[in-house]
Structure formats: C-alpha cells, structure tokens
Design a protein around this motif. Structure first.
Motif, PDB file in Angstrom:
ATOM      1  N   GLY A 116       0.797  -1.215   0.234  1.00  0.00           N
ATOM      2  CA  GLY A 116      -0.107   0.167  -0.052  1.00  0.00           C
ATOM      3  C   GLY A 116       0.748   1.202  -0.023  1.00  0.00           C
ATOM      4  N   VAL A 117       1.984   1.210   0.772  1.00  0.00           N
ATOM      5  CA  VAL A 117       2.753   2.363   0.806  1.00  0.00           C
ATOM      6  C   VAL A 117       3.693   2.517  -0.594  1.00  0.00           C
ATOM      7  CG1 VAL A 117       4.882   3.266   1.640  1.00  0.00           C
ATOM      8  CG2 VAL A 117       3.353   2.393   3.170  1.00  0.00           C
ATOM      9  N   SER A 118       3.970   1.488  -1.134  1.00  0.00           N
ATOM     10  CA  SER A 118       4.369   1.434  -2.439  1.00  0.00           C
ATOM     11  C   SER A 118       3.445   2.001  -3.623  1.00  0.00           C
ATOM     12  CB  SER A 118       5.126   0.046  -3.024  1.00  0.00           C
ATOM     13  OG  SER A 118       6.041  -0.505  -1.962  1.00  0.00           O
ATOM     14  N   ASP A 119       2.375   1.773  -3.522  1.00  0.00           N
ATOM     15  CA  ASP A 119       1.386   2.139  -4.501  1.00  0.00           C
ATOM     16  C   ASP A 119       1.296   3.681  -4.244  1.00  0.00           C
ATOM     17  OD1 ASP A 119      -0.899  -0.781  -4.369  1.00  0.00           O
ATOM     18  OD2 ASP A 119       1.145  -0.326  -5.530  1.00  0.00           O
ATOM     19  N   ALA A 120       1.038   4.130  -3.032  1.00  0.00           N
ATOM     20  CA  ALA A 120       0.967   5.522  -2.697  1.00  0.00           C
ATOM     21  C   ALA A 120       1.979   6.226  -3.277  1.00  0.00           C
ATOM     22  CB  ALA A 120       0.670   5.755  -1.052  1.00  0.00           C
TER      23      ALA A 120
END
Length: 711
Positions: A688-692
């Motif tokens: 989720g952090v990578s996507d953001a």
C-alpha cells in the motif's frame, strides 16, 4: 527502729511502683478515649461515604437509562410505546433491587409517566418533592450531568437520581425537542434493608433511622436544599474501652512477670538475647524489620482474627542509580527511604525491608484498608519529588501492590503473594501507581504466561506483520515518512492488541528479539521507497540493552538501508528514569547517522532543558495535544510554544492523530512540518505504501490538498 529499718527501703519501691501504675493508668485511659474518638470519627466518615455512594449509584442508574437510543425514540416520538416503558422500567420497580420508582418528566417538570413498586401511578412528582427536586433538576440542566440526593416523600425518605434522556448515537440528537431534553427520575425507599446493608459492610451495630441515645453515633441526612430530613444512628463500638477490659488482666500479669524476670535475668544475658533477636529479625542495612519479622507479625495478627492489609513497594529506577552512582549511593537511598516510610507511618502500622529495593507496609484493624490506601497515595506523592543524596539529586518512583484479608480467611503467605501480584500489575500498568489485588489478576497473570508462550512460538513461526501509517509533508503534501506499526494475529486468540502483548514481551525479555525483527523488516521494506524516511518505535526495555546500538548498526549494514532515512521513536518515560544511560545509548545511535524522535510529546515530563539535553531530530506532538488545541486557548498556546522551542532547537515537528480538516489547518498555521493521522490514511501494508508513493496523485497525497495549499 528495726521496723523502720525494714520499711525504709520498701517505701520508695512501693512509691515507684505506684507512680508507674498511675502513669500507666493515665496513659491507658487516654489511649482508650482517643481510640473511641478515632473510631467514632471513622465510622461517621464511612457511613457518610456509603450514603453518598448509594446516591451516586442511583444517579448513575439514571444516567445509564437516560443515555439510550431506544429510550429517546420511545419518549420523544409520542410516549406511546407503553410496552417498552413497562418492560424497561415498570417491571423493575416491582423488584426493588436498584430502584422502586421511575418517573418521566418533560422539560418543564410535568410528570408524563410514573411507576411505583411495580404499578403505574398518577402523581405530580414536582409537587410532591418540591424544592429539593427543583434544585436537582436545575443542577442537571446547568451541567448536563446526572444528579442525586435524599428527599422526604409521603411514604418516607427516598434516594432520588435524575438524568437527561438523550440518544447515545450522534446522528439522533435531532430527536431532542428544542424546549430541552426530558428527564428520567429513579427513586428508592430508604428502608431498613438498605441501611442495615451499610451497617453490615462497615461492621456497625444496631443502626436505625431517627433513633436517639446518649451512647449512639449519628449523621444527619439532608436533602438538596440543605434541610435535615432525618438521621442515621448506630451503637458506639467503643473499641478502646473494650480493649482495655480485655488487656487489664494481661497488664497485671505482665507487671508481675517483669518484676520476677528483672530479679533473675542479668544484664549481660538480656543483651545477648537482644543481639540474637536483632540478627534474626532486623535488616542490617535499613534497620527495619525484615521479611521474616513482618510475616511473623502478620501471622500473629491473623491468628487473633484481626483484619490486615499489606502494601508491597518496589522502587522504580533503583537499579539505574546503583549502576550509575555506585552501591554507596544506593545504600544511602535505601536508608533514606526507610526513614521516610517510618516517618510517614507514624506508628499506624509496620514497615519492613524485604530485600533489594522492595519494602512492605502492614496495617491492621477495622480500618486497615483505608490506612493502607492513604499511606500508599501519600508515598507516591512523596516519591514524585527528587531525593537529595549527598551531593546528588536522584529521581525514583514506586510501584505499589496492595492486598487485604477482607472477609476472606487467608494466611500470611497468601497475603504476601497477592500483594506481590498486585505490585507487578502496578508496574506493568506504567509504574508510579498502585494497584489492589483482585481475583482477575491471577487470571491475568495466567493469561500473560500463555501469551508469553505463544509469543515464543510466534517468533519462531514469523507470525508478526508490519503495517505503515504515512506521514505527509506540509511543504508539498506528499508522503515524507512512514511509521512502522507491529501487528500480531495469534492462531488461537486472533488479533492481539500491541498494548496487550508488548508489555508481556518487555517483562519476559522477548522484546529484544521482536524489536530487532521489526527493525530488520522495516529496513528491508523501506528500500523500496527512495527518499521516504522509516520511523520505528523502540521500547525502553530495548534501549536498556547496552548492545542495542551495535545490533542496530549490524542491521543497517546487512540490509543496506541508509541510516539517515531511519528514525527511532522513543517516549519520555525512558529518559526520565535513567537520563545518564539514555544519553549514552542515544549518542551511540545518532553516531550511526540514525535520527531520534521524541514520541507522544505533551503527555509527560519534557521541558526545554530536557529537549536541549538530548538533541532530538524530531518532535512528535501527541494526539491528545492536537485534540485539546481545538477546544482550549491554553492548549493552543502550549502547542505554539512547543513548536517554537522545537524550531529554535532545529527539530522537525510532526502532529500525530490528525482526524479533521480543522485540526490539519490548525497544525499548519501553528508551524508543523508534517501531519499524520486517519484524515490522510489508516495503516497500510508495504505494498500500500509502494502504491501511494508511486502515484503522484494518489489519495494519500491529494486528499487534503486544501490544507497543504493553505486554503
């Protein structure tokens, strides 16, 4: 002359004995009077407290029933649901356990519905109770809080509790009419059953309502207007007089034995006995009775049927003082603490040193529990202030566990075990506090042991998960950092809160392995997010390990994670109890290039000098300070001053727990550098952090564009 010769040496002895008896009698009778006076005062206070407790109870019942969605719907939508009113309140008035009367009043005080002793009745409650009820209703309307009191009715005295009828759900507040909320009133007759229950709990004899007598103690019962409407009275116990009658024969026998023994036992023999007794029963360092002595005294008192309370005291921070300043300072601290405890006790109990930095205080008698509670609270207050030991100022605290025999018949060993369990519960709850033993602590201890066993398995099976909550920069609105949050889902218990398993890991020593696992995982995950800082919470137990900086350096080298992008979050409590060790460990951490953030600022002890002393790279404002700043001008001033100090010390400032646009605006205007909270994102996994981070226009970066733009 011979007769006179024989009398002459006897006369002074007789006079001396007579003087001794007179002084003893005067002291005994003075003690008797004081004991009876103290007992009478104690019983008055106890009965007052018990009556106030009954009033608070019925007011609390009114509050519980008033703050209820179903009740608000039934009342404000026509008062037509008679089945609901009867099942909720009418039936209960017939049982008479908590209340025997229930009344609904509108905002003007008109009676809309009334039940009394299990039947519906017609009455005008405002007219029947008059001014006292009006005073309670005015207090209720003014404060919004439940109110209670005692009032005279046609049937006798009644306990009365009033509360507003309001929906519990915020979305239903429109049900309340503009004229104001209706009120629910509960009443309970002041019956012999009620006040005899108080007498039973307090060990009082022949309690009654409005019964006079010269040998009776009484307290007035007043309604809300201050008018005396009755009195509770009970037979004076006179414990001092009764104790005197029981002990007079023993005193006489003791005097005869004393005279006999004094003639046969030599001075040297007595000294030898005293030396042996001291060695066996006294702690050599503090001069206090030791564990054996206080246990023996408890056994004797319990054998006599006395009520006994025990407070077990563990000094917080003593080991650090011993390590930093040497055993001489530690020994001086033990002696100073011992003298302080003796002074505080003032003869109202016994104090002992159990060993190391543990002490015990025993109180006995009918008010043993009250005395133990008061002494423990006073001790915490005294230990919150610094100690002066020679040329050094040291700060310690205490964790206090209390246990009492109460109504249970237990031996001295069980009493000490219970106090010890309560002491560790107080220490686990955050130190500098006290905890009373109850049966749940045994269950809690058993549960903690099972969780510890499961944690050991969880480490081996790698059951831990890391989530990350993004932190947003006010400069561009994008993610500038993430805070790693540890999560654990047990195969048998499901998701276990960190607040439950982290203290167990700290107490068992498992926190070192778990903490290093978290640091390693966070560094590996963080490699995927260039320029994003990774923040990891580190407990005080980890930082007390002198090998922590070296192990941290090994993780950085093994993972290849840039040290300048790693930030450790620590709390104020670790720094306060052992500032010297903290300064050394944190200096070694910062020498690696790792940043150090002070977490939860605004909830503890930190001062300007404190912040300068440790040179933090970041200050994280606690959620409670963010919330209070929205409601209080004083809190806003504290917030702005804190940020100004951080600026002066070249620290970045992050506001935690931001949940509303208004809070975000306020933090931006106050001068924060970063914002963190549910307004922007809940905790997400590494993907989720990578996507953001990968999306410049993700919801994490644009959700509150107005705030970052200053609009």
């Amino acid at each position: 002359m011979r007769t006179n010769f024989r009398i002459r040496p006897i006369a002074p002895l007789v006079a001396l004995i007579a003087l001794f008896v007179a002084v003893l009698a005067f002291s005994l009778f003075g003690t008797v009077r004081e004991a009876d006076r103290v007992d009478a005062a104690r019983s008055r206070v106890a009965v007052h407290s018990a009556v106030d407790g009954k009033i608070t109870q019925i007011a609390g019942i009114a509050e519980d029933n008033g703050l209820w969605d179903d009740a608000a719907i039934a009342v404000y939508q026509g008062m037509n649901d008679q089945r609901f009113f009867w099942s909720s309140w009418g039936v209960t008035t017939g049982q008479g356990t908590n209340y025997d009367g229930a009344v609904i009043l509108d905002s003007r005080g008109n009676t809309l519905l009334a039940y009394d002793h299990g039947r519906a009745v017609r009455l005008d409650l405002a007219k029947e109770l008059g001014a006292p009820l009006s005073i309670l209703l005015s207090r209720l309307d003014r404060t919004g809080q439940p109110a209670g009191g005692i009032m005279r009715t046609a049937d006798g005295l009644r306990l009365v509790g009033v509360a507003q009828i309001r929906p519990a759900s915020p979305g239903r507040h429109q049900l309340v009419p503009k004229s104001g909320p209706y009120r629910i009133v509960f009443m309970r007759m002041v019956t012999p059953t009620l006040y005899k229950a108080i007498a039973h709990d307090l060990l009082l004899q022949d309690i009654s309502l409005d019964k006079a007598g010269t040998d009776r103690i009484e307290i007035p019962l007043k309604d809300a207007s201050g008018e005396t409407i009755g009195a509770l009275s009970w037979q004076q116990a006179r414990p001092g007089y009764k104790a005197l009658l029981r002990t007079l024969p023993l005193i006489a026998v003791a005097m005869l034995m004393f005279l006999g023994i004094a003639g046969f036992v030599g001075r040297q023999g007595l000294r030898s006995i005293e030396r042996l007794a001291t060695l066996a029963m006294v702690d050599s360092l503090s001069g206090l009775p030791n564990r054996r002595a206080i246990r023996r005294e408890m056994e004797q008192r319990l054998a006599r049927g006395e009520k006994v309370s025990l407070a077990m005291i563990d000094l917080d921070g003593f080991k650090a003082i011993n390590d930093n300043y040497g055993h001489n300072v530690g020994d001086r601290l033990i002696r100073v603490t011992a003298d302080m405890l003796v002074e505080m006790l003032g003869g109202h109990g016994s104090v002992a040193r159990l060993g190391g930095d543990e002490f015990a205080i025993m109180t006995a008698g009918p008010d043993a529990i009250i005395k133990a509670e008061v002494i423990a609270q006073d001790l915490l207050a005294r230990l919150s202030r610094p100690f002066r030991i020679d040329e050094r100022t040291v700060v310690i605290g205490a964790s206090i566990g209390l246990a009492s025999t109460g109504m249970a018949r237990i031996d001295a060993g069980e009493l000490m075990r219970r106090a010890d369990i309560a002491m560790y519960a107080a220490k686990s709850a955050g130190k500098m506090r006290l905890a009373w033993y109850d049966e749940h602590l045994d269950q809690k201890q058993a549960t903690a042991h099972l969780i510890e066993m499961e944690l050991r398995d969880a480490i081996e099976r790698d059951e831990f998960e890391l989530l990350y909550q993004p932190v947003h920069s006010l400069a561009d609105g994008k993610i500038s950092a993430v805070e790693a949050l540890l999560r654990w889902t047990s195969p048998t218990r499901g998701e276990v809160a960190p607040s439950q398993f982290i203290p167990i890991a700290e107490a068992s020593g498992l926190i070192d392995r778990i903490g290093m696992h978290v640091l390693h995982r966070a560094c590996v995950d963080g490699l995927a997010w260039p320029e994003i800082h990774v923040s990891v919470n580190v407990s005080a137990a980890q930082l007390r390990n002198p090998d922590f900086p070296a192990r941290l350096g090994h993780i950085l080298a093994e993972t290849g994670f840039p040290a300048h992008r790693l930030e450790l979050e620590i709390t104020e409590s670790y720094l306060v109890y052992d500032p010297e060790t903290a300064r050394k460990i944190l200096s070694e951490v910062k020498a690696l290039g790792v940043g150090v953030a002070l977490d939860d600022f605004g909830t503890g002890y930190a001062s300007i000098g404190f912040l300068r002393q440790f040179s933090f790279t970041k200050l994280k404002l606690d959620r409670s300070l963010v919330i209070e700043a929205g409601d209080s001008e004083a809190a806003r001033s504290v917030l702005q001053a804190s940020i100004a100090v951080a600026r002066a010390l070249k620290m970045a400032v992050t506001a935690e727990g931001v949940e509303t646009d208004a809070q975000a605006d306020m933090m931006r205007i106050a001068g924060c550098d970063e914002l963190q909270g549910w307004l922007f994102s809940h905790a997400v996994d590494a993907q989720g952090v990578s996507d953001a981070v990968a999306s410049a226009h993700s919801e994490y970066a644009t959700r509150n564009l107005r705030v970052f733009a200053g609009g």
